[in-house]
Design an enzyme around this catalytic site. Structure first.
Site, PDB file in Angstrom:
ATOM      1  N   GLY A  53       0.734  -1.297   0.121  1.00 28.67           N
ATOM      2  CA  GLY A  53      -0.001   0.024  -0.052  1.00 28.67           C
ATOM      3  C   GLY A  53       0.662   1.340   0.059  1.00 28.67           C
ATOM      4  O   GLY A  53       0.375   2.503  -0.492  1.00 28.67           O
ATOM      5  N   GLU A 108       4.598   3.985   6.044  1.00 26.41           N
ATOM      6  CA  GLU A 108       3.579   3.137   6.025  1.00 26.41           C
ATOM      7  C   GLU A 108       2.145   3.875   5.281  1.00 26.41           C
ATOM      8  O   GLU A 108       2.326   5.069   5.291  1.00 26.41           O
ATOM      9  CB  GLU A 108       3.052   2.721   7.466  1.00 26.41           C
ATOM     10  CG  GLU A 108       1.675   2.096   7.755  1.00 26.41           C
ATOM     11  CD  GLU A 108       1.723   0.732   7.218  1.00 26.41           C
ATOM     12  OE1 GLU A 108       1.796   0.466   6.209  1.00 26.41           O
ATOM     13  OE2 GLU A 108       1.473  -0.251   8.030  1.00 26.41           O
ATOM     14  N   ASP A 109       1.290   3.143   4.647  1.00 23.79           N
ATOM     15  CA  ASP A 109       0.293   3.810   4.182  1.00 23.79           C
ATOM     16  C   ASP A 109      -0.745   4.126   4.933  1.00 23.79           C
ATOM     17  O   ASP A 109      -1.293   5.295   5.120  1.00 23.79           O
ATOM     18  CB  ASP A 109      -0.451   2.913   2.892  1.00 23.79           C
ATOM     19  CG  ASP A 109      -0.966   1.532   3.409  1.00 23.79           C
ATOM     20  OD1 ASP A 109      -0.382   1.250   4.508  1.00 23.79           O
ATOM     21  OD2 ASP A 109      -1.549   0.913   2.717  1.00 23.79           O
ATOM     22  N   ASP A 112      -4.277   1.430  11.176  1.00 28.67           N
ATOM     23  CA  ASP A 112      -5.982   1.419  11.285  1.00 28.67           C
ATOM     24  C   ASP A 112      -6.111   0.763  12.804  1.00 28.67           C
ATOM     25  O   ASP A 112      -5.861   1.316  13.654  1.00 28.67           O
ATOM     26  CB  ASP A 112      -6.354   0.655  10.231  1.00 28.67           C
ATOM     27  CG  ASP A 112      -7.766  -0.110  10.255  1.00 28.67           C
ATOM     28  OD1 ASP A 112      -8.463   1.065  10.310  1.00 28.67           O
ATOM     29  OD2 ASP A 112      -8.121  -1.022   9.704  1.00 28.67           O
ATOM     30  N   LYS A 140      -6.220   6.195  11.439  1.00 26.55           N
ATOM     31  CA  LYS A 140      -7.802   6.208  11.752  1.00 26.55           C
ATOM     32  C   LYS A 140      -7.735   5.697  13.249  1.00 26.55           C
ATOM     33  O   LYS A 140      -7.797   4.451  13.735  1.00 26.55           O
ATOM     34  CB  LYS A 140      -8.320   4.872  11.034  1.00 26.55           C
ATOM     35  CG  LYS A 140      -8.672   4.989   9.642  1.00 26.55           C
ATOM     36  CD  LYS A 140      -9.325   3.739   8.894  1.00 26.55           C
ATOM     37  CE  LYS A 140      -9.514   3.362   7.652  1.00 26.55           C
ATOM     38  NZ  LYS A 140      -9.860   2.083   7.446  1.00 26.55           N
ATOM     39  N   VAL A 162     -10.759   3.097   2.865  1.00 23.85           N
ATOM     40  CA  VAL A 162     -10.749   4.148   1.806  1.00 23.85           C
ATOM     41  C   VAL A 162      -9.584   3.438   0.773  1.00 23.85           C
ATOM     42  O   VAL A 162      -9.124   2.193   1.131  1.00 23.85           O
ATOM     43  CB  VAL A 162      -9.854   5.301   2.119  1.00 23.85           C
ATOM     44  CG1 VAL A 162     -10.854   5.978   2.809  1.00 23.85           C
ATOM     45  CG2 VAL A 162      -8.765   4.872   2.952  1.00 23.85           C
ATOM     46  N   ASP A 168      -5.680  -0.355  -1.791  1.00 25.40           N
ATOM     47  CA  ASP A 168      -6.607  -1.290  -2.528  1.00 25.40           C
ATOM     48  C   ASP A 168      -7.620  -1.607  -1.865  1.00 25.40           C
ATOM     49  O   ASP A 168      -7.624  -1.778  -0.716  1.00 25.40           O
ATOM     50  CB  ASP A 168      -5.855  -2.420  -3.327  1.00 25.40           C
ATOM     51  CG  ASP A 168      -5.460  -3.477  -2.329  1.00 25.40           C
ATOM     52  OD1 ASP A 168      -5.127  -3.175  -1.276  1.00 25.40           O
ATOM     53  OD2 ASP A 168      -5.683  -4.686  -2.727  1.00 25.40           O
TER      54      ASP A 168
HETATM   55  P1  IMP Z   1      -3.719  -2.495  10.683  1.00 27.02           P
HETATM   56  O1  IMP Z   1      -2.829  -3.408  10.990  1.00 27.02           O
HETATM   57  O2  IMP Z   1      -5.267  -2.590  10.934  1.00 27.02           O
HETATM   58  O3  IMP Z   1      -3.175  -0.981  11.193  1.00 27.02           O
HETATM   59  O4  IMP Z   1      -3.847  -2.061   9.102  1.00 27.02           O
HETATM   60  C1  IMP Z   1      -2.563  -1.932   8.318  1.00 27.02           C
HETATM   61  C2  IMP Z   1      -2.825  -2.355   6.946  1.00 27.02           C
HETATM   62  O5  IMP Z   1      -3.913  -2.780   6.606  1.00 27.02           O
HETATM   63  C3  IMP Z   1      -2.360  -0.937   6.041  1.00 27.02           C
HETATM   64  O6  IMP Z   1      -1.004  -1.149   5.853  1.00 27.02           O
HETATM   65  C4  IMP Z   1      -3.164  -1.555   4.762  1.00 27.02           C
HETATM   66  O7  IMP Z   1      -2.841  -2.398   3.859  1.00 27.02           O
HETATM   67  C5  IMP Z   1      -4.459  -2.122   5.430  1.00 27.02           C
HETATM   68  N1  IMP Z   1      -5.494  -1.183   5.503  1.00 27.02           N
HETATM   69  C6  IMP Z   1      -6.131  -0.543   6.865  1.00 27.02           C
HETATM   70  N2  IMP Z   1      -7.027   0.205   6.596  1.00 27.02           N
HETATM   71  C7  IMP Z   1      -7.390   0.221   5.160  1.00 27.02           C
HETATM   72  C8  IMP Z   1      -8.214   0.691   4.361  1.00 27.02           C
HETATM   73  O8  IMP Z   1      -9.133   1.707   4.702  1.00 27.02           O
HETATM   74  N3  IMP Z   1      -7.905   0.684   2.988  1.00 27.02           N
HETATM   75  C9  IMP Z   1      -6.946  -0.144   2.286  1.00 27.02           C
HETATM   76  N4  IMP Z   1      -6.173  -0.836   3.251  1.00 27.02           N
HETATM   77  C10 IMP Z   1      -6.228  -0.602   4.492  1.00 27.02           C
END
Ligand code: IMP
Length: 186
Positions: A53, A108-109, A112, A140, A162, A168
């Protein structure tokens, strides 16, 4: 006559609406690049990009920072569709040569749930970097389940899925220049 921008796009079965424009993203990424360069003044950074991402954000951020530095890639996954399954898998691990004794800039993108960073940061720390600066384009906070120490954030956004600018939905939408938000509650 120029055609109006579409108000909705469809990726697989889901519909998305415009959220951040290309111009808003460009402007913020330029600011982030300057802030990053200010923090690492005189440093020799090792940029580590979270695939997949963050690849577009990283390309723009690194150029905006005007800093030379090694660039390498890591890959984890935890997402199925629009939800995390909570289990973080490592597909491409960081290498000691790009981490040990280095000022690492982790790009990082999106943060979340925070579970990816919670799993990944200890892997990085185990390789003894001199410092870690975590930069994320999107955050977020309302979706966050664990604490993550973020150094620079592009945009704080609501907990809605998003796509675009590298992010994606099931392999679609990474090419979009702006960022689009899921139109319906999911
Ligand atoms: P986390 O582990 O939940 O913090 O999420 C991290 C990864 O989940 C990111 O690097 C993204 O690849 C994916 N991700 C989380 N939220 C989104 C979103 O809204 N759209 C697309 N990819 C997401």
């Amino acid at each position: 006559m120029a055609s109006a921008k579409p108000e909705r796009i469809q990726l697989h079965e889901l519909s998305f609406r415009p959220f951040l424009t290309e111009e808003e993203i460009d402007e913020r990424v330029v600011q982030l690049g300057k802030e990053l360069a200010g923090r690492l003044e005189g440093g020799d950074p090792s940029f580590i990009v979270m695939l997949r991402g963050a690849f577009i954000f990283a390309a723009d951020l690194i150029r905006a920072s005007r800093m030379d530095g090694e660039i390498s890639f890591v890959r984890t996954s935890s997402y199925k569709g629009t939800r995390t399954d909570g289990k973080v898998r490592m597909h491409l691990a960081p290498e000691a040569a790009t981490v040990t004794g280095r000022d690492v800039v982790l790009i990082e993108d999106i943060v979340d749930s925070g579970l990816t960073m919670q799993a990944f940061l200890p892997e990085l720390e185990a390789l003894h970097p001199k410092s870690i600066t975590l930069v994320t384009l999107l955050h977020k906070p309302e979706a966050q389940r664990v604490e993550v120490d973020i150094d620079l954030t592009g945009f704080v956004i609501p907990p809605k899925f998003v796509v675009g600018y590298g992010l994606d939905y099931d392999g679609r939408g990474r090419h979009l220049a702006g960022i689009w938000q899921l139109a319906e509650d999911f």
